[in-house]
Write a protein that holds these residues in place. Structure first.
Motif, PDB file in Angstrom:
ATOM      1  N   ALA A  85      -3.894  11.547 -10.597  1.00 13.36           N
ATOM      2  CA  ALA A  85      -4.256  10.200 -11.542  1.00 13.36           C
ATOM      3  C   ALA A  85      -3.442   8.873 -10.754  1.00 13.36           C
ATOM      4  N   ALA A  86      -2.244   9.407 -10.474  1.00 17.09           N
ATOM      5  CA  ALA A  86      -1.174   8.213  -9.957  1.00 17.09           C
ATOM      6  C   ALA A  86      -1.950   7.794  -8.663  1.00 17.09           C
ATOM      7  N   LEU A  87      -2.299   8.827  -7.663  1.00 16.61           N
ATOM      8  CA  LEU A  87      -3.157   8.397  -6.536  1.00 16.61           C
ATOM      9  C   LEU A  87      -4.254   7.410  -6.637  1.00 16.61           C
ATOM     10  N   ALA A  88      -4.942   8.002  -7.615  1.00 18.55           N
ATOM     11  CA  ALA A  88      -6.335   7.226  -8.057  1.00 18.55           C
ATOM     12  C   ALA A  88      -5.921   5.826  -8.418  1.00 18.55           C
ATOM     13  N   SER A  89      -4.869   5.595  -9.326  1.00 16.59           N
ATOM     14  CA  SER A  89      -4.411   4.365  -9.699  1.00 16.59           C
ATOM     15  C   SER A  89      -4.278   3.379  -8.659  1.00 16.59           C
ATOM     16  N   VAL A  90      -3.766   3.737  -7.435  1.00 16.20           N
ATOM     17  CA  VAL A  90      -3.221   3.151  -6.366  1.00 16.20           C
ATOM     18  C   VAL A  90      -4.235   3.392  -5.138  1.00 16.20           C
ATOM     19  N   GLY A  91      -5.365   3.487  -5.484  1.00 15.59           N
ATOM     20  CA  GLY A  91      -6.701   3.457  -4.538  1.00 15.59           C
ATOM     21  C   GLY A  91      -6.150   4.258  -3.289  1.00 15.59           C
ATOM     22  N   GLN A  92      -5.514   5.304  -3.504  1.00 20.82           N
ATOM     23  CA  GLN A  92      -5.181   6.486  -2.631  1.00 20.82           C
ATOM     24  C   GLN A  92      -5.673   7.901  -2.603  1.00 20.82           C
ATOM     25  N   LEU A  93      -6.641   7.783  -3.652  1.00 25.01           N
ATOM     26  CA  LEU A  93      -7.311   9.416  -3.877  1.00 25.01           C
ATOM     27  C   LEU A  93      -8.560   9.366  -3.258  1.00 25.01           C
ATOM     28  N   ARG A  94      -8.747  10.210  -2.219  1.00 28.30           N
ATOM     29  CA  ARG A  94     -10.183  10.463  -1.559  1.00 28.30           C
ATOM     30  C   ARG A  94     -10.926  11.130  -2.453  1.00 28.30           C
ATOM     31  N   ARG A 140       0.857  -1.226  -0.029  1.00 23.61           N
ATOM     32  CA  ARG A 140      -0.108  -0.079   0.114  1.00 23.61           C
ATOM     33  C   ARG A 140       1.019   1.143  -0.076  1.00 23.61           C
ATOM     34  N   VAL A 141       0.441   2.308  -0.783  1.00 27.27           N
ATOM     35  CA  VAL A 141       1.417   3.458  -0.808  1.00 27.27           C
ATOM     36  C   VAL A 141       0.965   4.361   0.381  1.00 27.27           C
ATOM     37  N   ILE A 142       2.344   4.574   1.051  1.00 23.38           N
ATOM     38  CA  ILE A 142       1.954   5.505   2.375  1.00 23.38           C
ATOM     39  C   ILE A 142       2.553   6.761   2.261  1.00 23.38           C
TER      40      ILE A 142
END
Lengths: 202, 202, 202, 202
Positions: free
Chosen positions: B193-202, B65-67
């Motif tokens: 978009a990078a955050l969205a691709s790893v499920g980390q965009l609220r 998971r990206v932290i």
């Protein structure tokens, strides 16, 4: 600002038995062993993650670029209004494509003419838990895992059942914090991920 | 709020000849016919779209998971500070993986130990045009098409060349409008978009 | 076994000046500085990777499932017949969508009605090098990087220019070693990757 | 030809109660209401699609390129040998990442050190039905929907439980019809799709 498919909003007449997933209460065909009674469904929901499909309906231009996004407006049993996406459970024996098509037809009507994607890979997988914190998505009823797709629709949308109307908006409008705050279960994040996946999130 | 790899910021000493893509001015090896002089590169930039790779460096936990997300801080030749991603041109005869690795090493140093993705499919394709309007991305120098990847790094980042420092921040911090406003060429949208691709965009 | 859009195959009449990418020789509009003369293009091809888009035309059923795949049959200047995909260069100032649409129209005719994908992310990125070994793809003319898409077409395909015909076949037929062997530049691997991306590779 | 992690194959000693998913029979912790008895699981399997995660373990080189693929060899209760992938059910309350990690540890041992992908989007979604025909995947026990991932492993794999051994092979070896024929439930197609997703299917 937003264009609504139904400008004359029907009076909300929420059924006290209403659930956001009402098809669960009716068998697709009488003999399907996959049909669950309310009691059985309530039981299963505390034991297993349930599989869902979810769709973000969009309008595209001649080059396939997303120019409008459709969001459903619903009345909850409390009378509260909330926004959501096309969403529903995958039944026993049903393919993902069939489930996706069935829920699109249920929520947008038979004349929406959705163009299901050639690829079965979702743009995102949303994990809903009863308690917040594990992910940004919550569903107090259950643990649900939802495969989410962007689906162009070319026809006329006529929301049925519990959806009062479908609101079309631009990608920029759909991405606002205000819109996210109105969406149930944290689906604002899913809507933004949908926009990002089609290159339309600023 | 942000953790910086280099807390003591070097004095910006912008080269008047500085370009955001300084490797263009030096051949990877002397005999490579793909090397372009400044004049030739200037000429090509008005005739052809140039191919770039771009990377969003991230820190992941034990479950992948990206932290944390890494963003570069640079000084432009005007003295202005700006934020950007790891980015650079693909050379003649070079694979995308080699280009990605080369630019990660150039921008993060030799001890960053990037874990390049197994899949060569980017999370997004960013199209930069000299004039705004066609897309959300602009590059006054050229028409560039950039394949963008999320790349976990496990080592120590030591920004080199024109990058003053690498700032690590949480996904939520990276997604703020303030951060987007500081990023050059519209790359705030690419970061989201990078955050969205790893499920980390609220 | 295969259904051909053109059953009466035109006599191959290869132009000695023929190139697989003939649009390179003509400007999209007269004043575009991105237009390259044959000499200039030959020069650039030894200096820079060129950016291409590639499309696998497909027929889908009402649920979006791919049921047929289109492959182009061409005559090379040597008289040899070869199979290929819709393919072409991205011009200066042109978006990927415009390039994809232009090449689909060029290769399939104006009545093919391609449905370009909402997402600009390709299913695969094919890297073509003059010499074999770096990847499975080769192009003796140049180093080209190609963004590849699966594109449903709903109209009538009428191959133009150098494509003699478009052959429609089932996914299983398209995946055979025989078909791969007939495809130029190693594109059999790209065709299989396309099938895998839509869940149709056994 | 293939390198095996365990060259001395343990004598197959199949449990008559063996199932390919033995963790279903034991609760992750005693108090989890998501634990199902054998009778309950058998009942649920005829009523609901079950959610699975699946992993293709791979070895990558320094640039992230897949150079070897791991396939499990198992003995069925009939004594028949069959090949399969890392696979298992998602439990109630468990994230996809936790389920993926748990099944990787269960099948490859605690020293495999899998690098879970930053993105939760699978390379493919495999739909298993009791009866063949709807898709290429079958599972006589149940309707299962499986999210499949390519997972680099950097440590030592020590297959446990019912997996006799893990066989490492090149991408070309993994893609052969012979290998596909040995894989249970049609997973040869999933393995090829995995190879295609990382650009390693010819």
């Amino acid at each position: 600002m937003h264009k609504n498919e139904h400008m004359s909003v029907r009076t909300p007449d929420p059924d006290p038995e209403w659930t956001p997933d009402p098809d669960d209460a009716r068998p697709p065909d009488g003999a399907n062993p996959g049909w669950l009674s309310d009691v059985e469904l309530a039981e299963v929901r505390r034991r297993l993650p349930l599989l869902y499909v979810e769709a973000v309906p969009v309008r595209v231009d001649g080059l396939g670029r997303v120019i409008e996004v459709g969001v459903l407006l619903r009345a909850k049993s409390t009378g509260e209004m909330t926004r959501t996406l096309v969403s529903g459970r995958v039944m026993f024996g049903e393919t993902l494509r069939n489930a996706l098509f069935r829920h699109l037809e249920k929520d947008l009507g038979p004349m929406a003419f959705p163009q299901l994607p050639a690829s079965p890979v979702p743009f995102s997988v949303a994990e809903y838990f009863p308690l917040p914190g594990l992910t940004v998505f919550t569903d107090e009823r259950q643990h649900a895992v939802s495969l989410a797709y962007v689906v162009p629709v070319t026809g006329t949308c006529d929301p049925r059942q519990d959806a009062l109307e479908l609101t079309w908006m631009t990608p920029d409008e759909a991405a606002t914090p205000e819109m996210s705050a109105e969406m149930e279960g944290g689906r604002g994040a899913l809507l933004r991920a949908a926009l990002a996946s089609v290159g339309q999130l600023r």
